[in-house]
Scaffold this motif. Sequence first.
Motif, PDB file in Angstrom:
ATOM      1  N   HIS A 199     -16.397 -13.749  -2.276  1.00  0.00           N
ATOM      2  CA  HIS A 199     -15.077 -14.494  -2.603  1.00  0.00           C
ATOM      3  C   HIS A 199     -15.560 -16.132  -2.548  1.00  0.00           C
TER       4      HIS A 199
ATOM      5  N   ARG B  54     -11.295  -5.615  -5.329  1.00  0.00           N
ATOM      6  CA  ARG B  54     -10.934  -6.853  -4.548  1.00  0.00           C
ATOM      7  C   ARG B  54     -11.155  -8.257  -4.925  1.00  0.00           C
TER       8      ARG B  54
ATOM      9  N   GLU C 182      -8.163 -10.844  -6.808  1.00  0.00           N
ATOM     10  CA  GLU C 182      -8.108 -11.895  -5.855  1.00  0.00           C
ATOM     11  C   GLU C 182      -8.599 -13.169  -6.219  1.00  0.00           C
TER      12      GLU C 182
ATOM     13  N   GLU D 122      -2.593  -4.063  -2.502  1.00  0.00           N
ATOM     14  CA  GLU D 122      -3.973  -3.600  -2.692  1.00  0.00           C
ATOM     15  C   GLU D 122      -4.024  -2.373  -1.823  1.00  0.00           C
TER      16      GLU D 122
ATOM     17  N   LEU E 261      -7.099   0.009  -5.460  1.00  0.00           N
ATOM     18  CA  LEU E 261      -8.117  -0.263  -5.563  1.00  0.00           C
ATOM     19  C   LEU E 261      -9.096   0.587  -6.410  1.00  0.00           C
TER      20      LEU E 261
END
Length: 234
Positions: free
Chosen positions: A108, A142, A146, A196, A201
Amino acid sequence: MAKEKGGFWVGFAAAVFYPVTALLARRRNEGGEHIPRTGGALLVMNHVSHLDPVYDAVFTHKQGRVPHFLAKHSLWNVPFVGTVIKGAKQIPVYRGTSDAQQSLRAAHDALEQGLVVVIYPEGTITKDPDGWPMTCRTGVARLALEHDVPVLPAARWGTREIYDHYRKQFRPFPRKTIVTRVGAPVDLSAYRGKPETLPLLREVTDVIMGEVKDLLADVRQETAPEGFYSAKKS
Protein backbone atom coordinates in the motif's frame (compact mmCIF):
# COMPACT_ATOMS: atom_id res chain seq x y z
CA MET A 1 13.03 6.98 -22.89
CA ALA A 2 14.24 8.34 -19.56
CA LYS A 3 14.07 5.67 -16.88
CA GLU A 4 12.87 6.12 -13.34
CA LYS A 5 15.88 6.25 -11.04
CA GLY A 6 16.24 3.16 -8.91
CA GLY A 7 19.63 3.53 -7.30
CA PHE A 8 22.76 1.40 -7.35
CA TRP A 9 21.19 -2.02 -6.75
CA VAL A 10 18.51 -1.58 -9.42
CA GLY A 11 21.26 -0.61 -11.84
CA PHE A 12 23.31 -3.62 -10.77
CA ALA A 13 20.37 -5.98 -11.25
CA ALA A 14 19.68 -4.50 -14.68
CA ALA A 15 23.32 -4.98 -15.69
CA VAL A 16 23.02 -8.67 -14.81
CA PHE A 17 19.46 -9.42 -15.90
CA TYR A 18 19.48 -7.75 -19.32
CA PRO A 19 22.23 -9.92 -20.87
CA VAL A 20 21.10 -13.12 -19.12
CA THR A 21 17.50 -12.81 -20.28
CA ALA A 22 18.62 -11.94 -23.82
CA LEU A 23 20.88 -15.00 -23.89
CA LEU A 24 18.11 -17.39 -22.85
CA ALA A 25 15.25 -16.08 -24.96
CA ARG A 26 13.98 -13.73 -27.61
CA ARG A 27 11.40 -11.25 -26.36
CA ARG A 28 8.10 -10.05 -27.77
CA ASN A 29 6.64 -7.28 -25.62
CA GLU A 30 3.17 -5.88 -26.22
CA GLY A 31 1.06 -3.29 -24.44
CA GLY A 32 3.87 -1.51 -22.63
CA GLU A 33 2.16 1.79 -23.41
CA HIS A 34 -0.45 0.97 -20.76
CA ILE A 35 2.16 1.33 -18.00
CA PRO A 36 2.13 4.98 -16.88
CA ARG A 37 5.46 6.79 -17.14
CA THR A 38 4.93 8.35 -13.71
CA GLY A 39 2.75 7.60 -10.71
CA GLY A 40 1.61 4.43 -9.03
CA ALA A 41 0.39 1.35 -10.86
CA LEU A 42 -0.47 -2.22 -9.92
CA LEU A 43 0.82 -4.74 -12.45
CA VAL A 44 -1.00 -8.07 -11.98
CA MET A 45 0.63 -11.10 -13.61
CA ASN A 46 0.37 -14.86 -13.97
CA HIS A 47 3.16 -17.03 -12.52
CA VAL A 48 4.49 -20.16 -14.25
CA SER A 49 8.22 -20.27 -13.52
CA HIS A 50 10.83 -19.09 -11.02
CA LEU A 51 12.31 -17.16 -13.96
CA ASP A 52 9.24 -14.93 -14.18
CA PRO A 53 10.46 -12.15 -11.85
CA VAL A 54 13.69 -11.78 -13.80
CA TYR A 55 11.92 -11.35 -17.14
CA ASP A 56 9.12 -9.24 -15.66
CA ALA A 57 11.68 -6.97 -14.00
CA VAL A 58 13.46 -6.40 -17.31
CA PHE A 59 10.15 -5.82 -19.09
CA THR A 60 9.01 -3.23 -16.54
CA HIS A 61 12.42 -1.53 -16.50
CA LYS A 62 12.33 -1.24 -20.29
CA GLN A 63 9.11 0.74 -19.92
CA GLY A 64 11.06 3.31 -17.90
CA ARG A 65 9.78 2.16 -14.49
CA VAL A 66 11.36 0.45 -11.50
CA PRO A 67 9.42 -2.70 -10.51
CA HIS A 68 8.69 -3.42 -6.85
CA PHE A 69 7.81 -7.09 -6.38
CA LEU A 70 6.04 -8.78 -3.50
CA ALA A 71 8.39 -11.69 -2.74
CA LYS A 72 8.61 -14.29 0.02
CA HIS A 73 10.58 -12.95 2.96
CA SER A 74 12.94 -15.94 3.10
CA LEU A 75 14.75 -14.51 0.06
CA TRP A 76 16.01 -11.68 2.29
CA ASN A 77 18.06 -14.28 4.15
CA VAL A 78 19.82 -15.65 1.06
CA PRO A 79 23.43 -14.40 0.91
CA PHE A 80 23.93 -11.61 -1.64
CA VAL A 81 20.43 -12.13 -3.14
CA GLY A 82 18.99 -10.62 0.03
CA THR A 83 21.35 -7.66 -0.25
CA VAL A 84 20.27 -6.98 -3.84
CA ILE A 85 16.53 -7.22 -3.29
CA LYS A 86 16.71 -5.17 -0.12
CA GLY A 87 18.80 -2.53 -1.87
CA ALA A 88 16.33 -2.51 -4.77
CA LYS A 89 13.50 -1.90 -2.25
CA GLN A 90 11.44 -4.98 -3.00
CA ILE A 91 8.55 -5.92 -0.71
CA PRO A 92 8.88 -8.93 1.62
CA VAL A 93 5.82 -11.12 2.12
CA TYR A 94 5.42 -12.79 5.53
CA ARG A 95 2.77 -15.46 5.08
CA GLY A 96 1.33 -17.29 8.05
CA THR A 97 3.00 -15.00 10.59
CA SER A 98 2.07 -12.01 12.71
CA ASP A 99 3.83 -9.86 10.10
CA ALA A 100 1.55 -10.95 7.24
CA GLN A 101 -0.56 -7.76 7.31
CA GLN A 102 2.62 -5.67 7.30
CA SER A 103 3.49 -7.16 3.90
CA LEU A 104 0.34 -5.73 2.39
CA ARG A 105 0.90 -2.44 4.22
CA ALA A 106 4.29 -2.09 2.53
CA ALA A 107 2.63 -2.64 -0.85
CA HIS A 108 0.00 0.00 0.00
CA ASP A 109 2.78 2.42 0.92
CA ALA A 110 4.59 1.77 -2.35
CA LEU A 111 1.48 2.59 -4.38
CA GLU A 112 0.90 5.73 -2.32
CA GLN A 113 4.47 6.77 -3.11
CA GLY A 114 3.75 6.52 -6.85
CA LEU A 115 5.68 3.30 -7.45
CA VAL A 116 4.93 0.35 -9.72
CA VAL A 117 4.04 -2.75 -7.71
CA VAL A 118 4.19 -6.13 -9.45
CA ILE A 119 2.09 -8.87 -7.88
CA TYR A 120 1.54 -12.56 -8.57
CA PRO A 121 -1.84 -13.15 -6.86
CA GLU A 122 -1.46 -16.93 -7.10
CA GLY A 123 1.23 -16.65 -4.43
CA THR A 124 3.44 -19.26 -6.09
CA ILE A 125 4.02 -20.77 -9.51
CA THR A 126 0.83 -22.38 -10.78
CA LYS A 127 0.29 -26.05 -10.13
CA ASP A 128 -2.04 -26.33 -13.10
CA PRO A 129 -0.41 -28.92 -15.41
CA ASP A 130 -1.24 -26.79 -18.44
CA GLY A 131 0.04 -23.54 -16.94
CA TRP A 132 -3.27 -21.70 -16.46
CA PRO A 133 -3.77 -19.50 -13.36
CA MET A 134 -4.86 -21.01 -10.06
CA THR A 135 -7.36 -19.65 -7.57
CA CYS A 136 -5.72 -16.51 -6.19
CA ARG A 137 -5.32 -14.74 -2.88
CA THR A 138 -7.51 -11.68 -2.38
CA GLY A 139 -4.78 -9.24 -1.33
CA VAL A 140 -4.64 -7.99 -4.92
CA ALA A 141 -8.29 -6.87 -4.61
CA ARG A 142 -7.53 -4.88 -1.45
CA LEU A 143 -4.66 -3.11 -3.18
CA ALA A 144 -6.72 -2.46 -6.29
CA LEU A 145 -9.75 -1.04 -4.47
CA GLU A 146 -7.95 1.13 -1.94
CA HIS A 147 -5.81 3.08 -4.41
CA ASP A 148 -6.67 5.30 -7.35
CA VAL A 149 -4.02 3.79 -9.61
CA PRO A 150 -4.25 1.80 -12.86
CA VAL A 151 -4.74 -1.92 -12.23
CA LEU A 152 -3.02 -3.50 -15.19
CA PRO A 153 -3.53 -7.17 -16.12
CA ALA A 154 -0.54 -8.77 -17.79
CA ALA A 155 0.32 -12.23 -19.10
CA ARG A 156 3.71 -13.69 -19.83
CA TRP A 157 4.35 -17.02 -21.52
CA GLY A 158 7.51 -18.94 -22.39
CA THR A 159 9.52 -18.96 -19.17
CA ARG A 160 8.30 -22.42 -18.20
CA GLU A 161 9.75 -23.73 -21.44
CA ILE A 162 13.15 -22.72 -20.11
CA TYR A 163 12.74 -23.77 -16.49
CA ASP A 164 9.92 -26.00 -15.29
CA HIS A 165 10.23 -26.31 -11.52
CA TYR A 166 7.77 -29.12 -10.99
CA ARG A 167 9.31 -31.31 -13.69
CA LYS A 168 12.83 -30.25 -12.66
CA GLN A 169 13.65 -29.39 -16.26
CA PHE A 170 16.07 -26.67 -17.37
CA ARG A 171 16.10 -26.34 -21.17
CA PRO A 172 18.00 -23.24 -22.29
CA PHE A 173 18.44 -24.55 -25.82
CA PRO A 174 17.15 -24.12 -28.38
CA ARG A 175 16.59 -20.48 -27.56
CA LYS A 176 12.96 -19.79 -26.65
CA THR A 177 10.61 -16.86 -27.25
CA ILE A 178 8.96 -15.17 -24.28
CA VAL A 179 5.88 -13.05 -24.88
CA THR A 180 4.64 -10.43 -22.41
CA ARG A 181 1.36 -8.63 -23.02
CA VAL A 182 -0.14 -5.89 -20.86
CA GLY A 183 -3.81 -5.07 -21.16
CA ALA A 184 -5.75 -1.87 -20.57
CA PRO A 185 -6.55 -0.96 -16.95
CA VAL A 186 -9.32 -3.05 -15.40
CA ASP A 187 -12.50 -1.06 -14.79
CA LEU A 188 -13.36 -1.57 -11.13
CA SER A 189 -15.69 1.42 -10.78
CA ALA A 190 -18.65 -0.85 -9.98
CA TYR A 191 -16.86 -2.15 -6.89
CA ARG A 192 -15.29 0.98 -5.45
CA GLY A 193 -16.86 2.46 -2.32
CA LYS A 194 -18.52 -0.80 -1.29
CA PRO A 195 -17.75 -2.56 2.01
CA GLU A 196 -14.76 -4.85 1.54
CA THR A 197 -16.45 -8.12 2.40
CA LEU A 198 -14.77 -11.42 1.59
CA PRO A 199 -17.27 -12.19 -1.22
CA LEU A 200 -16.57 -8.78 -2.78
CA LEU A 201 -12.81 -9.25 -2.54
CA ARG A 202 -13.10 -12.71 -4.09
CA GLU A 203 -15.20 -11.36 -6.95
CA VAL A 204 -12.80 -8.49 -7.65
CA THR A 205 -9.83 -10.85 -7.52
CA ASP A 206 -11.50 -13.16 -10.04
CA VAL A 207 -12.41 -10.23 -12.31
CA ILE A 208 -8.80 -9.04 -12.40
CA MET A 209 -7.36 -12.51 -12.88
CA GLY A 210 -9.99 -13.23 -15.51
CA GLU A 211 -8.47 -10.41 -17.54
CA VAL A 212 -5.01 -11.92 -17.00
CA LYS A 213 -6.27 -15.33 -18.11
CA ASP A 214 -7.86 -13.87 -21.24
CA LEU A 215 -4.60 -12.17 -22.16
CA LEU A 216 -2.76 -15.44 -21.60
CA ALA A 217 -5.22 -17.26 -23.86
CA ASP A 218 -4.57 -14.69 -26.60
CA VAL A 219 -0.81 -15.05 -26.22
CA ARG A 220 -1.02 -18.85 -26.29
CA GLN A 221 -3.67 -18.81 -29.03
CA GLU A 222 -5.65 -21.32 -27.02
CA THR A 223 -9.02 -21.40 -25.31
CA ALA A 224 -8.72 -20.81 -21.58
CA PRO A 225 -10.50 -23.19 -19.20
CA GLU A 226 -13.51 -22.06 -17.21
CA GLY A 227 -12.73 -20.76 -13.74
CA PHE A 228 -9.39 -21.22 -12.01
CA TYR A 229 -7.39 -24.29 -11.17
CA SER A 230 -7.60 -25.39 -7.53
CA ALA A 231 -4.32 -26.45 -5.97
CA LYS A 232 -6.33 -28.84 -3.78
CA LYS A 233 -6.72 -31.02 -6.86
CA SER A 234 -2.99 -31.65 -7.01
